[in-house]
Design a protein around this motif. Structure first.
Motif, short mmCIF file in Angstrom:
data_model
loop_
_atom_site.label_atom_id
_atom_site.label_comp_id
_atom_site.label_asym_id
_atom_site.label_seq_id
_atom_site.Cartn_x
_atom_site.Cartn_y
_atom_site.Cartn_z
N ALA A 288 56.91 46.35 30.61
CA ALA A 288 55.94 46.40 31.70
C ALA A 288 56.51 47.09 32.93
N MET A 289 57.78 46.85 33.23
CA MET A 289 58.40 47.48 34.39
C MET A 289 58.50 48.99 34.20
N ARG A 290 58.83 49.43 32.99
CA ARG A 290 58.93 50.86 32.74
C ARG A 290 57.55 51.52 32.75
N LEU A 291 56.54 50.78 32.31
CA LEU A 291 55.17 51.29 32.38
C LEU A 291 54.74 51.46 33.83
N GLU A 292 55.04 50.46 34.65
CA GLU A 292 54.72 50.55 36.08
C GLU A 292 55.42 51.76 36.71
N ALA A 293 56.69 51.96 36.37
CA ALA A 293 57.45 53.08 36.93
C ALA A 293 56.83 54.42 36.49
N LEU A 294 56.38 54.48 35.25
CA LEU A 294 55.78 55.70 34.72
C LEU A 294 54.49 56.05 35.48
N ALA A 295 53.72 55.02 35.84
CA ALA A 295 52.42 55.24 36.48
C ALA A 295 52.52 55.41 37.99
N GLU A 296 53.68 55.13 38.58
CA GLU A 296 53.79 55.11 40.04
C GLU A 296 53.41 56.47 40.65
N GLY A 297 52.51 56.42 41.62
CA GLY A 297 52.11 57.62 42.33
C GLY A 297 51.10 58.49 41.61
N VAL A 298 50.68 58.10 40.39
CA VAL A 298 49.75 58.90 39.60
C VAL A 298 48.34 58.33 39.74
N GLY B 207 52.44 36.69 36.89
CA GLY B 207 53.55 37.63 36.91
C GLY B 207 53.16 39.09 36.86
N CYS B 208 52.00 39.42 36.26
CA CYS B 208 51.60 40.83 36.20
C CYS B 208 51.36 41.41 37.58
N PHE B 209 51.07 40.55 38.56
CA PHE B 209 50.81 41.05 39.91
C PHE B 209 52.10 41.32 40.69
N GLN B 210 53.24 41.24 40.02
CA GLN B 210 54.47 41.81 40.60
C GLN B 210 54.43 43.33 40.49
N ASN B 211 53.54 43.84 39.65
CA ASN B 211 53.32 45.27 39.49
C ASN B 211 52.52 45.75 40.70
N ALA B 212 53.18 46.49 41.59
CA ALA B 212 52.54 46.92 42.83
C ALA B 212 51.35 47.83 42.57
N GLY B 213 51.44 48.65 41.51
CA GLY B 213 50.34 49.54 41.19
C GLY B 213 49.11 48.78 40.77
N LEU B 214 49.29 47.76 39.92
CA LEU B 214 48.16 46.93 39.49
C LEU B 214 47.58 46.16 40.67
N LEU B 215 48.45 45.59 41.50
CA LEU B 215 47.98 44.82 42.65
C LEU B 215 47.17 45.70 43.60
N THR B 216 47.67 46.89 43.86
CA THR B 216 46.96 47.81 44.75
C THR B 216 45.62 48.22 44.15
N ALA B 217 45.61 48.49 42.84
CA ALA B 217 44.36 48.87 42.18
C ALA B 217 43.34 47.73 42.23
N MET B 218 43.80 46.50 42.05
CA MET B 218 42.89 45.35 42.13
C MET B 218 42.31 45.21 43.53
N ARG B 219 43.14 45.34 44.53
CA ARG B 219 42.65 45.20 45.91
C ARG B 219 41.66 46.31 46.25
N THR B 220 41.92 47.50 45.74
CA THR B 220 40.98 48.61 45.97
C THR B 220 39.65 48.33 45.28
N ALA B 221 39.72 47.83 44.05
CA ALA B 221 38.50 47.53 43.30
C ALA B 221 37.72 46.37 43.91
N LEU B 222 38.38 45.54 44.69
CA LEU B 222 37.73 44.37 45.32
C LEU B 222 37.48 44.60 46.81
N GLU B 223 37.49 45.84 47.24
CA GLU B 223 37.28 46.15 48.66
C GLU B 223 35.97 45.53 49.15
#
Length: 743
Positions: A617-627, A693-709
């Motif tokens: 999961a950490m490597r997946l998060e790193a792969l997606a960062e900034g994309v 624990g999945c919400f330690q993924n900053a990309g997922l957390l940011t995407a969730m907050r954006t989707a819940l604007e």
């Protein structure tokens, strides 16, 4: 006539009494100030408004003032000077200060001519060891590991002077009277300056054991790929990222630090902060496959002096055998770490309790591991819990921590580790006894996870029977929701929330394995409104270690077993599928964590086996960062099958892996945000909680907050969203159950 002023909070061991003394001089007051079990007590001939306001607004850097209570006293007369009196009583209603990083004044002192130049144990009331040396309360030298170091006349003069920044600094020391440092090699002390000798070895590629505040670190030159590889080989830690320590100017050269990163690094807690790698990166072996690096500033004089002498960033990773707790004793280090290191940089100040380094992120702010510098800091209980009985909650099996509530505060313990390791279990029992005794905690209610196989839960059951106390068993994901509510100070009667709880696995209320949940409720109760469409976990625990197993199950469920055959044809697929069909050691699970593993395996990220928990999961998060990528769609009922089919097609079409990873994370966020938003829109929920624990993924957390604007969203910033925060949620659920509902 007189007034009695009670100051509550983190006010002992932080220079609060000399601060009050100086403030009283400025206001011309007579009286006295002292420490007692409840905090700081002031008797004065008057209480000017400006004096009372300054108690809060001008408090010392490490102080945290919760309350200032003023009472008129008829039978006391204050005449003459204002004095600092000795501590009174014994007990633990006050707050203990966490260990604090070296302050600027002490950092300057160890580098300037004077009696503490080059002294590795320099400290004052604004910095230095606290919780790691404490043996009892009130916090006085006699109740710390410094009791055996008699102060020299110079230190005594500083200690006794209210005008000195070392007034009643309990760990006060100097080369004449304090702890000593030495370098030990092949069982013998190396002659000469230990810092200089240690630095020379590190620059030459050696691995050293360095005794810090809460335990030993293994250190090497972070710029030397061969030294890093040597450390990894000796410790048998092939890929898990290693933390790096360096002064700020050096860190700026190896990482892209934001203002938030620098503020987090400079906090007195001195945590490890996850930051973006820079233009001049360190060898990939430091953090393989990661776009983030865990860095920290030197936080003791020893670290400052060593970093100055080496002149390069240093790897600083926990000194322990694989899976075991960090080593803290000198003999223990010699016995356990001799095979890892070329020498020991050690000292003769004992460590009263082992504390790992805290690990945090600045943007978005979050605590991933709560330990040194953060504990035993407390959290205020939300409104409505004022009458709650004291609770002791035992947490979960992984990332274990306990939580004690008392007097309107919650004390969440330091990170303890994984309880299936015998020595970690021993540390867990020690922490229970330690915190209970130190804070004079007398639980009226115990709480634990619902899982019948957790060691912590079995222990809680035995303790409840032994003590004759009620035991509240709390469902895993309900506890995650309650922990987030508690940190957010959501009132007991604040109304229901929608909880998106995404993690690895937790024992469900129906006896199945949960992990991708949409809950509705509050502290008292929750209902399960939705969940990720389950898939088998073939091999049980093996599915958490080997991501390919989850990938095969998700591909099969999506009708793309042909791709599974091509990607994982070297695996025992027939046996795996047969076990899944028969339900033999293949429990169904709604786990979001295992879905991350499946997608990671499809993208070729450690498909065979994870070398550490969360690697895929950490490597997946790193792969997606900034994309940025359009989200994959999920089917009705939070079914990932359509997402898997789209992902498989993109994989076959050669779409770049970072885009696929980003589209998956965005799709998962959209899938859960839509029904959560609907619950708020329908008036059934007042806010949305994001935890697990999945919400330690900053990309997922940011995407969730954006989707819940536009929707109120509650997240965790000071309490880990992973299982390290679970005990807080358990304690709050148990406390709520003991309180009457208001109608």
């Amino acid at each position: 006539m007189a007034v009695r002023i009670r100051v509550r909070g983190q006010v002992q061991g932080v220079g609060f009494r000399p601060f009050v003394w100086q403030l009283a001089q400025a206001h011309g007051l007579s009286g006295r100030v002292l420490n007692d079990p409840e905090g700081v007590l002031i008797w004065a001939d008057a209480a000017p408004a400006a004096f009372l306001a300054s108690l809060r607004s001008e408090a010392p850097p490490l102080a945290r003032v919760d309350a200032v209570e003023v009472t008129d006293v008829d039978d006391e007369i204050m005449v003459g000077a204002f004095v600092i009196a000795g501590s009174e009583g014994q007990g633990a209603e006050t707050r203990v200060t966490p260990d604090a990083a070296t302050c600027p004044a002490c950092a300057h002192e160890i580098r300037a001519p004077g009696r503490r130049q080059g002294y590795a144990f320099t400290n004052c009331t604004h910095c230095g060891p606290r919780f790691t040396i404490l043996q009892g309360l009130p916090y006085d030298r006699a109740r710390t590991v410094m009791a055996g170091f008699a102060m020299c006349p110079d230190c005594r003069a500083e200690y006794d002077s209210p005008a000195d920044r070392r007034f009643h600094a309990q760990p006060i020391a100097c080369p004449a009277c304090g702890p000593r440092l030495w370098l030990e090699r092949d069982g013998a002390e190396v002659a000469g300056d230990p810092i200089a000798a240690a630095a020379a070895m590190l620059r030459a590629g050696a691995v050293l054991a360095v005794k810090g505040l809460g335990g030993f670190h293994l250190a090497c030159d972070a710029t030397d790929g061969a030294a890093v590889a040597l450390l990894r080989a000796r410790k048998r830690r092939p890929a898990k990222p290693l933390a790096v320590m360096a002064p700020l100017p050096v860190l700026r050269g190896i990482a892209r630090l934001t203002p938030g990163d620098e503020a987090a690094l400079a906090d007195p807690a001195a945590p490890v902060v996850l930051v973006a790698t820079g233009a001049a990166p360190l060898p990939d072996a430091v953090a393989p496959g990661m776009t983030r690096l865990g860095v920290m500033l030197p936080y003791t004089p020893l670290h400052h002096l060593l970093c100055d002498a080496v002149g390069r960033p240093l790897v600083m990773t926990s000194g322990n055998l694989s899976g075991e707790p960090q080593v803290i004793g000198n003999d223990e280090a010699r016995a356990k770490l001799a095979g890892f290191v070329d020498a020991f940089l050690m000292h003769d100040r004992e460590i009263a309790r082992r504390l790992d380094d805290s690990v945090e992120r600045a943007d978005p702010p979050m605590v991933l591991r709560r330990a040194r510098g953060r504990v035993p800091g407390t959290l205020a209980l939300p409104p409505g819990f004022e009458a709650a009985p004291p609770v002791l909650a035992y947490g979960a099996e992984m990332k274990a921590a306990i939580c004690l509530t008392k007097g309107g505060q919650a004390l969440l313990s330091h990170h303890l580790g994984e309880l299936d390791e015998p020595l970690t279990w021993a540390e867990f029992l020690k922490a229970e006894a330690d915190y209970t005794q130190l804070f004079e905690h007398r639980a009226a209610v115990l709480a634990c996870d619902l899982h019948p196989g957790y060691r912590a839960s079995a222990h809680a059951e035995a303790e409840a029977a032994r003590r004759g106390l009620p035991l509240q068993r709390v469902q895993h994901h309900h506890a995650h929701l309650a922990a987030c509510l508690g940190e957010s100070l959501w009132p007991l009667e604040g109304g229901p929330v929608a909880g998106v709880i995404l993690d690895g696995t937790g024992y469900g209320a129906d006896g199945t394995v949960w992990g991708g949940e949409l809950l509705l409720g509050d502290y008292r109760a929750v209902t399960r409104e939705g969940f990720l469409a389950p898939a088998p976990l073939p091999g049980g625990a093996a599915a958490a270690r080997e991501p390919w197993r989850n990938a095969v199950m998700r591909l099969d469920a999506a009708g793309r077993g042909d791709l599974a055959d091509r990607l994982f044809g070297d695996k025992p697929l027939a046996a795996l599928r047969q076990a899944a069909r028969a339900g033999v050691n293949a429990p169904m699970a709604s786990s979001a964590g295992r879905l991350f593993d499946a997608v990671a395996a499809l993208l070729g990220l450690c498909p065979d086996r994870q070398s550490y928990e969360g690697e895929a999961a950490m490597r997946l998060e790193a792969l997606a960062e900034g994309v940025v990528a359009a989200p994959y769609g999920f089917g009705p009922g939070l079914d990932p099958a359509p997402m898997i089919r789209a992902l498989a097609a993109d994989l076959e079409a050669g779409r770049p892996a970072p885009e696929i990873a980003a589209a998956f994370q965005a799709g998962l966020a959209q899938a859960f945000a839509a029904p959560a938003r609907a619950l708020v829109a329908a008036g059934r929920a007042r806010a949305v909680v994001l935890s697990g624990g999945c919400f330690q993924n900053a990309g997922l957390l940011t995407a969730m907050r954006t989707a819940l604007e536009g929707v109120p969203v509650l997240v965790q910033a000071r309490v880990p969203a992973n299982d390290g925060g679970l005990a807080l949620g358990q304690a709050l659920v148990a406390a709520a159950a003991s309180l009457p509902e208001s109608h």
